[in-house]
Design an enzyme around this catalytic site. Structure first.
Site, PDB file in Angstrom:
ATOM      1  N   ARG A 227       0.855  -1.189   0.000  1.00  0.00           N
ATOM      2  CA  ARG A 227       0.000   0.000   0.000  1.00  0.00           C
ATOM      3  C   ARG A 227       0.892   1.240   0.000  1.00  0.00           C
ATOM      4  NH1 ARG A 227      -3.685  -2.490  -1.725  1.00  0.00           N
ATOM      5  NH2 ARG A 227      -5.772  -2.750  -0.865  1.00  0.00           N
ATOM      6  N   HIS A 275      -1.742  -0.146  -9.791  1.00  0.00           N
ATOM      7  CA  HIS A 275      -2.435  -1.033  -8.836  1.00  0.00           C
ATOM      8  C   HIS A 275      -2.973  -2.285  -9.553  1.00  0.00           C
ATOM      9  CE1 HIS A 275      -4.670  -1.086  -4.736  1.00  0.00           C
ATOM     10  NE2 HIS A 275      -4.454  -2.322  -5.166  1.00  0.00           N
TER      11      HIS A 275
HETATM   12  P1  NDP Z   1      -2.259 -10.544   5.710  1.00  0.00           P
HETATM   13  O1  NDP Z   1      -3.144  -9.870   6.679  1.00  0.00           O
HETATM   14  O2  NDP Z   1      -2.440 -12.003   5.461  1.00  0.00           O
HETATM   15  O3  NDP Z   1      -0.725 -10.332   6.112  1.00  0.00           O
HETATM   16  C1  NDP Z   1      -0.237  -9.138   6.608  1.00  0.00           C
HETATM   17  C2  NDP Z   1       1.195  -9.340   7.073  1.00  0.00           C
HETATM   18  O4  NDP Z   1       1.708  -8.087   7.527  1.00  0.00           O
HETATM   19  C3  NDP Z   1       1.303 -10.328   8.267  1.00  0.00           C
HETATM   20  O5  NDP Z   1       2.463 -11.095   8.168  1.00  0.00           O
HETATM   21  C4  NDP Z   1       1.395  -9.370   9.446  1.00  0.00           C
HETATM   22  O6  NDP Z   1       2.073  -9.896  10.581  1.00  0.00           O
HETATM   23  C5  NDP Z   1       2.205  -8.238   8.851  1.00  0.00           C
HETATM   24  N1  NDP Z   1       2.021  -7.006   9.630  1.00  0.00           N
HETATM   25  C6  NDP Z   1       0.885  -6.320   9.866  1.00  0.00           C
HETATM   26  N2  NDP Z   1       1.129  -5.251  10.653  1.00  0.00           N
HETATM   27  C7  NDP Z   1       2.453  -5.281  10.925  1.00  0.00           C
HETATM   28  C8  NDP Z   1       3.308  -4.470  11.702  1.00  0.00           C
HETATM   29  N3  NDP Z   1       2.841  -3.398  12.368  1.00  0.00           N
HETATM   30  N4  NDP Z   1       4.609  -4.790  11.764  1.00  0.00           N
HETATM   31  C9  NDP Z   1       5.102  -5.876  11.112  1.00  0.00           C
HETATM   32  N5  NDP Z   1       4.332  -6.702  10.355  1.00  0.00           N
HETATM   33  C10 NDP Z   1       3.023  -6.399  10.264  1.00  0.00           C
HETATM   34  O7  NDP Z   1      -2.399  -9.743   4.346  1.00  0.00           O
HETATM   35  P2  NDP Z   1      -2.168 -10.254   2.846  1.00  0.00           P
HETATM   36  O8  NDP Z   1      -0.853 -10.922   2.777  1.00  0.00           O
HETATM   37  O9  NDP Z   1      -3.355 -10.989   2.349  1.00  0.00           O
HETATM   38  O10 NDP Z   1      -2.143  -8.852   2.069  1.00  0.00           O
HETATM   39  C11 NDP Z   1      -1.155  -7.877   2.360  1.00  0.00           C
HETATM   40  C12 NDP Z   1      -1.518  -6.566   1.682  1.00  0.00           C
HETATM   41  O11 NDP Z   1      -1.299  -6.664   0.273  1.00  0.00           O
HETATM   42  C13 NDP Z   1      -2.986  -6.158   1.774  1.00  0.00           C
HETATM   43  O12 NDP Z   1      -3.285  -5.600   3.038  1.00  0.00           O
HETATM   44  C14 NDP Z   1      -3.082  -5.138   0.660  1.00  0.00           C
HETATM   45  O13 NDP Z   1      -2.725  -3.875   1.173  1.00  0.00           O
HETATM   46  C15 NDP Z   1      -2.025  -5.595  -0.342  1.00  0.00           C
HETATM   47  N6  NDP Z   1      -2.608  -6.077  -1.599  1.00  0.00           N
HETATM   48  C16 NDP Z   1      -2.252  -5.436  -2.766  1.00  0.00           C
HETATM   49  C17 NDP Z   1      -2.740  -5.853  -3.981  1.00  0.00           C
HETATM   50  C18 NDP Z   1      -2.301  -5.203  -5.248  1.00  0.00           C
HETATM   51  O14 NDP Z   1      -2.803  -5.544  -6.331  1.00  0.00           O
HETATM   52  N7  NDP Z   1      -1.370  -4.265  -5.201  1.00  0.00           N
HETATM   53  C19 NDP Z   1      -3.686  -6.988  -4.081  1.00  0.00           C
HETATM   54  C20 NDP Z   1      -3.999  -7.580  -2.800  1.00  0.00           C
HETATM   55  C21 NDP Z   1      -3.475  -7.124  -1.620  1.00  0.00           C
HETATM   56  P3  NDP Z   1       1.511 -11.199  11.348  1.00  0.00           P
HETATM   57  O15 NDP Z   1       1.871 -12.359  10.426  1.00  0.00           O
HETATM   58  O16 NDP Z   1       2.275 -11.228  12.610  1.00  0.00           O
HETATM   59  O17 NDP Z   1       0.037 -11.007  11.500  1.00  0.00           O
END
Ligand code: NDP
Length: 312
Positions: A227, A275
């Site tokens: 993002r 995007h």
């Molecule tokens: P998930 O919720 O499955 O994973 C998020 C990851 O980020 C987890 O490993 C989580 O840690 C980590 N995380 C969250 N907050 C923190 C923090 N403060 N510090 C360190 N690590 C953190 O999400 P997805 O993998 O499904 O998706 C990730 C993002 O990809 C989406 O939120 C979206 O923004 C983006 N996206 C973009 C697309 C595009 O076309 N550009 C398409 C789809 C998604 P933990 O494992 O400990 O929970």
């Protein structure tokens, strides 16, 4: 009577999604009423939601059991206090595979120096650079969720050394994992190519600020399909201008569409993509929606419920 489901997304999505959703509900043994007409009486059991559709306020939907997001990133809806039922985000095999493929393509592009051969051909035969092989290259991934893990697995299957960072500790085969502030420094310090797959939350805003950028090895490449707010744009532009960051491929931005006058568009060391890293695919994502409705109707816990306190 079976569950009543409201599809709230931009109008053009309805003809694309309707047949796949109906097929998926039928496959799940559900006899549903599916509509994109939000007018009352509001007796819906579920709202399938994407920003840009007619539903702006969930308060009238007093009977709903869950809001089912078509997007994986829920930052635009996670703070909506009119949602008092579980909010489920999209986890879709097509979306996941699409992201792993997109990131892998850009990692390989950087790793092999492909731009050097396809841009600006000038009649000069340059064949002296032999790129390292994948095991000699470290890729860092911030965010080891659904998308980060699948991407890490695809990259390790090719042979890259992958280091990753998440909020909580994670153990993943073949990947060095870290969490916490110290872990972030470790991952940044090792990342010749850095991939951002964190969600946009108050805690992740500006994860890549000037201080974090300075921890990257000189010449590091950045790939951001996560993002826009994950990056301090001014700090990145400075790091690109002074050569500390070698190149950035950016798919997401604080403002989308990225305004035509934004410096990223014209920067020689930036690739802007609109995007498109990975899309929610109706063929596969409809099955994820149907499975959650099936679970709701069977009294089971929903899958992929957003942790509203952590905003993801
Ligand atoms: P998930 O919720 O499955 O994973 C998020 C990851 O980020 C987890 O490993 C989580 O840690 C980590 N995380 C969250 N907050 C923190 C923090 N403060 N510090 C360190 N690590 C953190 O999400 P997805 O993998 O499904 O998706 C990730 C993002 O990809 C989406 O939120 C979206 O923004 C983006 N996206 C973009 C697309 C595009 O076309 N550009 C398409 C789809 C998604 P933990 O494992 O400990 O929970």
């Amino acid at each position: 009577m079976g569950p009543r489901i409201l599809f709230s997304a931009p109008d053009e999505h309805w003809p694309l999604w309707r047949p796949h959703l109906l097929a998926a509900f039928a496959d799940a043994g559900l006899d549903v009423t599916l509509t994109n007409d939000p007018s009352g009486p509001w007796t819906f059991d579920y709202v399938v939601y994407q920003p840009g559709g007619p539903v702006r306020d969930f308060a009238p939907f007093e009977r709903i059991k869950a809001v089912l997001s078509l997007w994986a990133g829920v930052e635009s809806i996670v703070g909506d206090t009119s949602i008092v039922v579980p909010l489920c985000r999209m986890v879709d095999v097509g979306l996941t595979r699409g992201m792993a493929e997109w990131v892998t393509a850009h990692v390989l592009r950087y790793h092999m120096g492909i731009d050097g051969h396809i841009l600006g051909q000038d009649g000069v035969w340059r064949n002296s650079v032999v790129p390292p092989l994948a095991p000699e290259r470290t890729v860092g991934i911030l965010g080891l969720g659904e998308l980060g893990r699948a991407t890490a697995a695809m990259l390790t299957s090719i042979g890259f050394r992958v280091v990753g960072w998440s909020r909580g500790p994670r153990e993943l085969p073949g990947i060095e994992t870290w969490s916490g502030a110290e872990g972030l420094s470790e991952v940044l310090g090792a990342s010749e190519i850095l991939v951002l797959l964190l969600p946009a939350t108050p805690a992740t805003e500006n994860t890549l600020d000037a201080r974090a950028l300075a921890m990257l090895p000189r010449g590091a490449r950045i790939i951001n399909p996560g993002r826009g707010p994950l990056i301090d744009d001014e700090a990145l532009l400075k790091a690109l201008d002074n050569g500390h960051v070698g190149h950035a491929t950016l798919d997401v931005f604080r403002q989308e569409p990225l305004p035509a006058e934004h410096p990223y568009w014209a920067h020689p060391m930036v690739t802007v993509t609109p995007h498109i890293a990975s899309a929610t695919r109706p063929e596969t994502a409809s099955m994820a929606i149907a499975e959650n409705v099936r679970r709701g109707e069977a009294g089971l816990d929903f899958l992929n419920v957003v942790n509203r306190a952590e905003s993801y």
